[in-house]
Structures are given as structure tokens and as C-alpha cells.
Design an enzyme around this catalytic site. Structure first.
Site, PDB file in Angstrom:
ATOM      1  N   ASP A 106       0.837  -1.204   0.000  1.00 52.92           N
ATOM      2  CA  ASP A 106       0.000   0.000   0.000  1.00 52.92           C
ATOM      3  C   ASP A 106       0.868   1.249   0.000  1.00 52.92           C
ATOM      4  O   ASP A 106       2.034   1.220   0.410  1.00 52.92           O
ATOM      5  CB  ASP A 106      -0.867   0.051   1.275  1.00 52.92           C
ATOM      6  CG  ASP A 106      -1.875  -1.085   1.331  1.00 52.92           C
ATOM      7  OD1 ASP A 106      -2.189  -1.658   0.269  1.00 52.92           O
ATOM      8  OD2 ASP A 106      -2.332  -1.387   2.445  1.00 52.92           O
TER       9      ASP A 106
HETATM   10  N1  URA Z   1      -1.342  -5.872   4.047  1.00 50.63           N
HETATM   11  C1  URA Z   1      -1.770  -4.595   4.072  1.00 50.63           C
HETATM   12  O1  URA Z   1      -2.752  -4.287   4.727  1.00 50.63           O
HETATM   13  N2  URA Z   1      -1.093  -3.685   3.371  1.00 50.63           N
HETATM   14  C2  URA Z   1       0.017  -3.968   2.636  1.00 50.63           C
HETATM   15  O2  URA Z   1       0.613  -3.068   2.024  1.00 50.63           O
HETATM   16  C3  URA Z   1       0.457  -5.301   2.617  1.00 50.63           C
HETATM   17  C4  URA Z   1      -0.243  -6.234   3.334  1.00 50.63           C
END
Ligand code: URA
Length: 238
Positions: A106
Site C-alpha cells: 500500500d
Molecule cells: N497488508 C496490508 O494491509 N497492506 C500492505 O501493504 C500489505 C499487506
């Protein structure tokens, strides 16, 4: 390469993932012998046909490159961002090889992210049946008790289905009522770690992936990357 589907060829050549390659084909960006092909599943013969994408000839990579990056927050894990935000590719040196990220983190997640032009490797590592291991450290609000940690570890139901059993370890209590938890997943669903912690009532404040498979970040600083040797890459599959 003998006859194969166009999107698989594009992925094998490191242009994009298979899914993204399908989108590029549908968008009319791909030509076979000078003719736009926008239908799915077209069989091609790379030895006899000339394939281009955005006007550039697509050929199998001769030099396979693998890079491990410690992704900073604030960078999107795509090759282009319509909103103009910085992409993780901007952190890599200019290279002849067309690299793309293996999976996603993310915008506000930090940590281990792989890049390669090896489409077969990417496909294998991302395929759900391969169960790639991903290790995260989450800083959460509150102090999850054993019941919450067990629910996370055993698996719980999210809006896109139940999560598989995973490994969870309470690491430390932090100031101002926060905690650091390690969680090791063998799945890679969207915002999975954040959604799992939300489901047990302990929202994630900061998330970092410390290892992808057995590839650990070690002392790689945030925003830095290193090229991986073949031997290191093999560790991934141990
Ligand atoms: N889980 C999440 O919530 N975000 C990420 O970036 C990777 C795994």
C-alpha cells in the site's frame, strides 16, 4: 519460444504481469505484425511474428534482473500513477531492462518489495498455490490480548472470505498505548494485514514488510535497494 498466448508472452518478456498485460491488450496498446490485437487469448509465434507494445518491440529479456527494495511510505506500487504520485520505479536507477514490481504494498506501507523482468518468476511467486511467505511488523493501536492474537492466527472471516491460518507474535508494548506485532502470511489479499487487525479491533497505525519469502531487508535503509545474486534468490524457494 513456441506458440503461446499474447498476454503470457508479454509477461514472460517482463512487460507487465499477465493481468496487466491483458489490460494493455484490451486498450489497443499491443500490435502483432503491425496490426493492433485487442482480443484476449490470441495465440502468437514469437519466432515468426513481431510484437510491439506502445510502439516498442517486445523481446524476451536476455539479462534477468532481480532487485530487493526497502519501499518508503508515499510511493505507489505501480509503473504509472494517473494521479501523478511518485511510483516505486522512480527510486530505481535508469536501466535498459523493463522491471516491474512483484506484488504490491500500500501507499503508506514500508518494506520489502521485489522487482524483476523475469515474468515466469513473478507468475510463480504471485500464484496463490505457491503460498509465498510474507513477514510484516504492524504497529497497532491498543494491546491485543491472547484471544485477539489467536483469532488472527487461526484465521477469521473478512468480506472477501476466510483468512488462512498464519503465524502471529506479540513483539513489544510501545509508548502511548500502541503495540508491535509480527504476522507472517502465506496469502496476499488487498490490505489484508490492516483488514485482519481491524476485524479484531486493533487498527494498524504503521505497517512494514520485513521479509519476502526468506529475503530479509536486513540493514537495507528505507528508499534503498540492492541487486540480488542468483544464490540469494534461490533462498526464496527454500
Ligand atoms: N497488508 C496490508 O494491509 N497492506 C500492505 O501493504 C500489505 C499487506
Amino acid at each position: 519460444m513456441s506458440a503461446l498466448r499474447l498476454h503470457k508472452y508479454l509477461a514472460a518478456c517482463g512487460v507487465a504481469s499477465r493481468r496487466k498485460a491483458e489490460t494493455m491488450i484490451a486498450a489497443g496498446r499491443v500490435q502483432v505484425d503491425g496490426v493492433v490485437v485487442s482480443e484476449m487469448g490470441r495465440l502468437i509465434e514469437p519466432k515468426r511474428q513481431r510484437i510491439t507494445c506502445d510502439g516498442r518491440e517486445v523481446t524476451p529479456p536476455t539479462n534477468l534482473v532481480y532487485i530487493l527494495m526497502n519501499k518508503p511510505k508515499g510511493y505507489v506500487t505501480t509503473t504509472r500513477d494517473p494521479q501523478g504520485r511518485p511510483t516505486v520505479l522512480a527510486l530505481l536507477p535508469p536501466m535498459q531492462e523493463r522491471l516491474f514490481p512483484v506484488g504490491r504494498l500500500d501507499l503508506d506501507t514500508e518494506g520489502a518489495l521485489l522487482f524483476t523482468n523475469d515474468g515466469a518468476f513473478t507468475h510463480r511467486v504471485l500464484h496463490p498455490s505457491f503460498h509465498s511467505e510474507k513477514t510484516y511488523e504492524a504497529v497497532v493501536r491498543g494491546a491485543p490480548d491472547d484471544i485477539a492474537l489467536q483469532r488472527l492466527a487461526r484465521g477469521l472471516v473478512l468480506d472477501d472470505g476466510p483468512t488462512a491460518p498464519c503465524s502471529v507474535k506479540f513483539l513489544e508494548t510501545l509508548p502511548t498505548g500502541r503495540s508491535r506485532i509480527r504476522i507472517i502470511l502465506h496469502e496476499g489479499r488487498k490490505r489484508q494485514v490492516k483488514r485482519m487487525f481491524e476485524a479484531v479491533g486493533y487498527p494498524v497505525i504503521a505497517l512494514r514488510r520485513t521479509a519476502y519469502g526468506r529475503l530479509r531487508l536486513g540493514d537495507l535503509a528505507v528508499g534503498k535497494y540492492r541487486f540480488l545474486a542468483a544464490a540469494e534468490l534461490r533462498k526464496f524457494f527454500l
